[in-house]
Design a protein around this motif. Structure first.
Motif, PDB file in Angstrom:
ATOM      1  N   CYS A  18       0.928  -1.196  -0.066  1.00 50.92           N
ATOM      2  CA  CYS A  18       0.173   0.039   0.229  1.00 50.92           C
ATOM      3  C   CYS A  18       0.856   1.766   0.209  1.00 50.92           C
ATOM      4  N   VAL A  19       1.034   2.082  -1.340  1.00 50.67           N
ATOM      5  CA  VAL A  19       2.006   3.201  -1.270  1.00 50.67           C
ATOM      6  C   VAL A  19       0.609   4.121  -0.569  1.00 50.67           C
ATOM      7  N   VAL A  20       1.627   5.090   0.328  1.00 49.20           N
ATOM      8  CA  VAL A  20       0.785   6.371   0.802  1.00 49.20           C
ATOM      9  C   VAL A  20       1.734   7.755   0.655  1.00 49.20           C
ATOM     10  N   SER A  21       0.389   9.110  -0.540  1.00 47.05           N
ATOM     11  CA  SER A  21       0.924   9.232  -0.520  1.00 47.05           C
ATOM     12  C   SER A  21       0.151  10.745   0.167  1.00 47.05           C
ATOM     13  N   GLY A  22       0.539  11.831   0.314  1.00 50.64           N
ATOM     14  CA  GLY A  22      -0.204  13.081   1.039  1.00 50.64           C
ATOM     15  C   GLY A  22      -0.205  13.036   2.569  1.00 50.64           C
ATOM     16  N   TYR A  23       0.003  11.674   3.313  1.00 49.63           N
ATOM     17  CA  TYR A  23       0.049  11.113   4.558  1.00 49.63           C
ATOM     18  C   TYR A  23       1.370  10.600   5.063  1.00 49.63           C
ATOM     19  N   THR A  24       1.638  11.322   6.072  1.00 52.83           N
ATOM     20  CA  THR A  24       3.246  11.188   6.834  1.00 52.83           C
ATOM     21  C   THR A  24       2.640   9.104   7.479  1.00 52.83           C
ATOM     22  N   ILE A  25       3.126   8.189   7.113  1.00 49.13           N
ATOM     23  CA  ILE A  25       3.125   6.887   7.547  1.00 49.13           C
ATOM     24  C   ILE A  25       2.512   6.866   9.389  1.00 49.13           C
ATOM     25  N   GLY A  26       1.775   6.798   9.928  1.00 50.31           N
ATOM     26  CA  GLY A  26       1.587   6.008  11.470  1.00 50.31           C
ATOM     27  C   GLY A  26       0.791   5.555  11.708  1.00 50.31           C
ATOM     28  N   THR A  27      -0.482   5.635  12.345  1.00 45.64           N
ATOM     29  CA  THR A  27      -0.948   3.702  12.830  1.00 45.64           C
ATOM     30  C   THR A  27      -1.934   3.790  11.522  1.00 45.64           C
ATOM     31  N   MET A  28      -2.000   2.522  10.739  1.00 41.90           N
ATOM     32  CA  MET A  28      -2.201   2.027   9.478  1.00 41.90           C
ATOM     33  C   MET A  28      -2.939   0.565   9.980  1.00 41.90           C
ATOM     34  N   ALA A  29      -3.583   0.188   9.117  1.00 36.93           N
ATOM     35  CA  ALA A  29      -4.866  -1.622   9.459  1.00 36.93           C
ATOM     36  C   ALA A  29      -4.751  -1.452   7.796  1.00 36.93           C
ATOM     37  N   TRP A  30      -4.220  -2.825   7.688  1.00 37.47           N
ATOM     38  CA  TRP A  30      -5.442  -4.151   6.837  1.00 37.47           C
ATOM     39  C   TRP A  30      -7.040  -4.303   7.068  1.00 37.47           C
ATOM     40  N   PHE A  31      -7.519  -4.569   6.376  1.00 35.93           N
ATOM     41  CA  PHE A  31      -8.731  -4.980   6.511  1.00 35.93           C
ATOM     42  C   PHE A  31      -9.207  -5.967   4.704  1.00 35.93           C
ATOM     43  N   ARG A  32     -10.183  -6.577   4.969  1.00 35.43           N
ATOM     44  CA  ARG A  32     -10.676  -7.487   3.555  1.00 35.43           C
ATOM     45  C   ARG A  32     -12.158  -7.486   4.247  1.00 35.43           C
ATOM     46  N   GLN A  33     -12.941  -7.537   3.357  1.00 34.98           N
ATOM     47  CA  GLN A  33     -14.265  -7.168   3.185  1.00 34.98           C
ATOM     48  C   GLN A  33     -14.144  -8.692   2.015  1.00 34.98           C
ATOM     49  N   ALA A  34     -14.835  -9.793   2.136  1.00 31.96           N
ATOM     50  CA  ALA A  34     -15.964 -10.918   0.813  1.00 31.96           C
ATOM     51  C   ALA A  34     -17.194  -9.890   1.073  1.00 31.96           C
ATOM     52  N   PRO A  35     -17.368 -11.099  -0.447  1.00 30.36           N
ATOM     53  CA  PRO A  35     -19.139 -10.307  -0.513  1.00 30.36           C
ATOM     54  C   PRO A  35     -20.001 -10.881   0.568  1.00 30.36           C
ATOM     55  N   GLY A  36     -20.885 -10.185   0.959  1.00 28.12           N
ATOM     56  CA  GLY A  36     -21.479  -9.914   1.643  1.00 28.12           C
ATOM     57  C   GLY A  36     -21.811 -10.176   2.956  1.00 28.12           C
ATOM     58  N   LYS A  37     -19.790  -9.858   2.894  1.00 24.99           N
ATOM     59  CA  LYS A  37     -20.387  -9.869   4.796  1.00 24.99           C
ATOM     60  C   LYS A  37     -19.314  -8.433   5.076  1.00 24.99           C
ATOM     61  N   GLU A  38     -19.263  -8.072   6.520  1.00 25.22           N
ATOM     62  CA  GLU A  38     -18.699  -6.853   6.485  1.00 25.22           C
ATOM     63  C   GLU A  38     -17.412  -6.874   6.828  1.00 25.22           C
ATOM     64  N   ARG A  39     -16.618  -5.687   6.433  1.00 24.96           N
ATOM     65  CA  ARG A  39     -15.092  -5.741   6.747  1.00 24.96           C
ATOM     66  C   ARG A  39     -14.450  -4.981   7.954  1.00 24.96           C
ATOM     67  N   GLU A  40     -13.751  -6.707   7.639  1.00 32.42           N
ATOM     68  CA  GLU A  40     -12.571  -7.119   8.898  1.00 32.42           C
ATOM     69  C   GLU A  40     -11.498  -6.984   8.615  1.00 32.42           C
ATOM     70  N   GLY A  41     -10.739  -6.616  10.037  1.00 34.48           N
ATOM     71  CA  GLY A  41      -9.379  -5.976  10.583  1.00 34.48           C
ATOM     72  C   GLY A  41      -8.740  -6.968   9.917  1.00 34.48           C
ATOM     73  N   VAL A  42      -6.859  -7.015   9.434  1.00 36.25           N
ATOM     74  CA  VAL A  42      -6.860  -8.213   9.649  1.00 36.25           C
ATOM     75  C   VAL A  42      -4.980  -8.103   9.782  1.00 36.25           C
ATOM     76  N   GLY A  43      -5.003  -6.568  10.437  1.00 36.80           N
ATOM     77  CA  GLY A  43      -3.508  -6.581  10.439  1.00 36.80           C
ATOM     78  C   GLY A  43      -3.775  -5.171  11.246  1.00 36.80           C
ATOM     79  N   SER A  44      -3.085  -4.280  12.071  1.00 34.86           N
ATOM     80  CA  SER A  44      -3.000  -3.116  13.046  1.00 34.86           C
ATOM     81  C   SER A  44      -1.343  -3.048  13.467  1.00 34.86           C
ATOM     82  N   ILE A  45      -1.104  -1.943  13.156  1.00 35.52           N
ATOM     83  CA  ILE A  45       0.539  -1.520  12.949  1.00 35.52           C
ATOM     84  C   ILE A  45       0.627   0.293  13.409  1.00 35.52           C
TER      85      ILE A  45
END
Length: 125
Positions: free
Chosen positions: A22-49
């Motif tokens: 995930c390449v970020v521009s216009g923002y100084t990387i701080g606390t970030m996370a990855w999420f995923r969403q499958a069809p028909g399901k809620e967005r869920e977190g898979v890793g925070s830093i």
């Protein structure tokens, strides 16, 4: 303008690996996370830093997924190993405006200020 652009998704067989970026521009990387969403399901977190490099994973991916970042490259990563068919989803990176240290839980979707467009991951059995 803040932009988050994910890449690295694709199709893989069960047991395989993928590394998302995930390449970020216009923002100084701080606390970030990855999420995923499958069809028909809620967005869920898979890793925070957190800002102090502390990390948090849900049980569903703990020991298989690793979140990391390279501040010099303004890039967030998600290494995914031993993938399972149930990992199939669209994966999103997200950035928060807050500063988290000794992160003890996963960020919630409503705590994310900026989202990427997503990258598809498909795992076949």
């Amino acid at each position: 303008q803040v932009l988050l652009v994910e890449s690295g998704g694709g199709s893989v067989q069960a047991g395989g690996s993928l590394k998302l970026s995930c390449v970020v521009s216009g923002y100084t990387i701080g606390t970030m996370a990855w999420f995923r969403q499958a069809p028909g399901k809620e967005r869920e977190g898979v890793g925070s830093i957190g800002n102090d490099e502390s990390t948090y994973y849900p049980d569903s991916v703990k020991g298989r997924f690793t979140i990391s970042r390279d501040i010099a490259k303004s890039t967030l990563y998600l290494q995914m190993d031993n993938l399972k068919p149930e990992d199939s989803a669209t994966y999103y990176c997200g950035a928060t405006s807050g500063t988290w240290r000794r992160i003890g839980r996963h960020l919630r979707p409503d705590e994310i200020l900026h989202w990427g467009q997503g990258t598809q991951v498909t795992v076949s059995s």
